[in-house]
Design an enzyme around this catalytic site. Structure first.
Site, mmCIF file in Angstrom:
data_model
loop_
_atom_site.group_PDB
_atom_site.id
_atom_site.type_symbol
_atom_site.label_atom_id
_atom_site.label_comp_id
_atom_site.label_asym_id
_atom_site.label_seq_id
_atom_site.Cartn_x
_atom_site.Cartn_y
_atom_site.Cartn_z
ATOM 1 N N GLY A 251 0.796 -1.213 0.000
ATOM 2 C CA GLY A 251 0.000 0.000 0.000
ATOM 3 C C GLY A 251 0.833 1.270 0.000
ATOM 4 C CG HIS A 252 -1.236 5.005 0.272
ATOM 5 N ND1 HIS A 252 -1.034 5.826 1.354
ATOM 6 C CD2 HIS A 252 -2.494 4.540 0.395
ATOM 7 C CE1 HIS A 252 -2.117 5.873 2.095
ATOM 8 N NE2 HIS A 252 -3.025 5.088 1.541
ATOM 9 C CG ASN A 253 2.621 7.513 1.693
ATOM 10 O OD1 ASN A 253 1.516 7.715 1.209
ATOM 11 N ND2 ASN A 253 3.648 8.336 1.494
ATOM 12 C CB SER B 132 1.220 4.691 6.445
ATOM 13 O OG SER B 132 0.905 5.738 5.548
#
Length: 333
Positions: free
Chosen positions: A242-244, A262
């Site tokens: 997932g993002h970050n 994150s």
């Protein structure tokens, strides 16, 4: 057909030959399927029992092997049979798909892209504006690399992979078919008037050196800043990152596992198949998450977690034993 004597193979492995065979070795194969001209390996004592029925003429074995090879058969004793067998496999590996021409005429390459020495680009590839492809990079047919991406030296990207804009891939990486690097992160917020509002994802993905990304895996771009995979990470097929999220060096993620947004993994973290990690979770160096586990909170370095929700492995095994006993007791009533 390639073939080698046991002595020629041992020149590479630098092990100790026990027994003897005059048979030329034509291929590696698993113990149960090997024929008289093939080499296999015994990486664990529990597989020693299969040697007696195997037809393999040679096996690569660990130094603590407790059986003898037998007549006209031989062992090559090494410190680590799994690692040694990887050298054998490399010796017999067939050639990679051929390029009749370094850059296929059907590839579309923007005039501002920088193509360094020794780059090979297959049919139907698209290379966008201001892309940089490092020395000896190989793109198999139908790879897409969008604007302002960089790809390091000696990296191989297989067919169907998509590298979205402004993402960066290091040296000596392998991106397998249909992987997607830099797709939008999964970011939406409810609005009473507009329903689910898409949150712009304006970051990118940064992948270190010697990283391998499996087929159909997705690594989402950051909402802002970057999703980062450290040097030496190995990501299986069908993995979602997932993002970050930020992965340290030499992390492993097995198939169908996933990180929500994150997530932070320390160095050397292992995520088992189908495990899922909650967003904004931190997992410390060297921790292990067992297959199918669900992680809902931070994990200290070095811990092994099992279950759904995941708890320390010893506690999970105790819980399962108690449940099994309760079920058995209820059946006996």
């Amino acid at each position: 057909m390639k073939s080698y004597s046991i002595q020629e193979i041992n020149e590479i492995l630098k092990g100790v030959i026990v027994g003897s065979t005059i048979q030329n070795i034509t291929a590696p194969e698993q113990l149960e399927a090997a024929n008289e001209s093939e080499i296999s390996f015994i990486g664990n004592k529990k597989y020693e029992k299969f040697w007696v029925t195997s037809k393999a003429c040679v096996a690569v074995v660990n130094e603590d092997i407790s059986i003898e090879p037998g007549e006209n058969r031989a062992f090559i004793k090494v410190k680590n049979a799994d690692l040694a067998m990887s050298q054998v496999l490399a010796l017999f590996a067939p050639p990679t798909p051929l390029f009749n021409i370094d850059i296929h005429p059907t590839a579309v390459i923007d005039q501002t892209a920088i193509i360094c020495n020794g780059v090979r680009i297959g049919a139907g590839c698209y290379i966008g504006p201001k892309v940089v492809l490092g020395d000896n990079t190989t793109l198999y047919p139908n790879v897409t690399i969008l604007d302002e991406c960089t790809v390091g030296k000696n990296t191989v990207i297989w067919s169907g992979a998509v590298i979205r804009e402004r993402c960066h891939i290091g040296n000596d990486c392998i991106i397998h078919p249909n992987a997607t690097i830099g797709a939008d992160g999964f970011g939406f917020r409810p609005d009473p008037e507009r329903g689910l509002v898409k949150i712009p994802q304006i970051g990118n993905v940064i992948i270190g050196n010697s990283v391998e990304i499996g087929a159909n895996t997705c690594v989402d771009r950051g909402k802002f800043s970057s999703t980062v995979l450290g040097d030496g990470c190995k990501i299986d097929n069908l993995v979602q990152i997932g993002h970050n999220s930020k992965l340290g060096r030499f992390c492993i993620m097995a198939g169908n596992s996933g990180l929500a947004g994150s997530v932070t993994l320390g160095n050397g973290v292992i995520i088992g198949g189908s495990a899922s990690i909650k967003d904004h979770t931190t997992i410390g160096d060297g921790a292990i998450v067992g297959a199918g586990s669900g992680v809902t909170g931070d994990i200290p370095a070095g811990k092994t977690m099992l279950g759904y929700p995941a708890v320390e492995a010893r506690d999970a095994l105790k819980q399962w034993a108690i449940l099994k006993r309760l079920v058995n007791e209820s059946k006996s009533k």
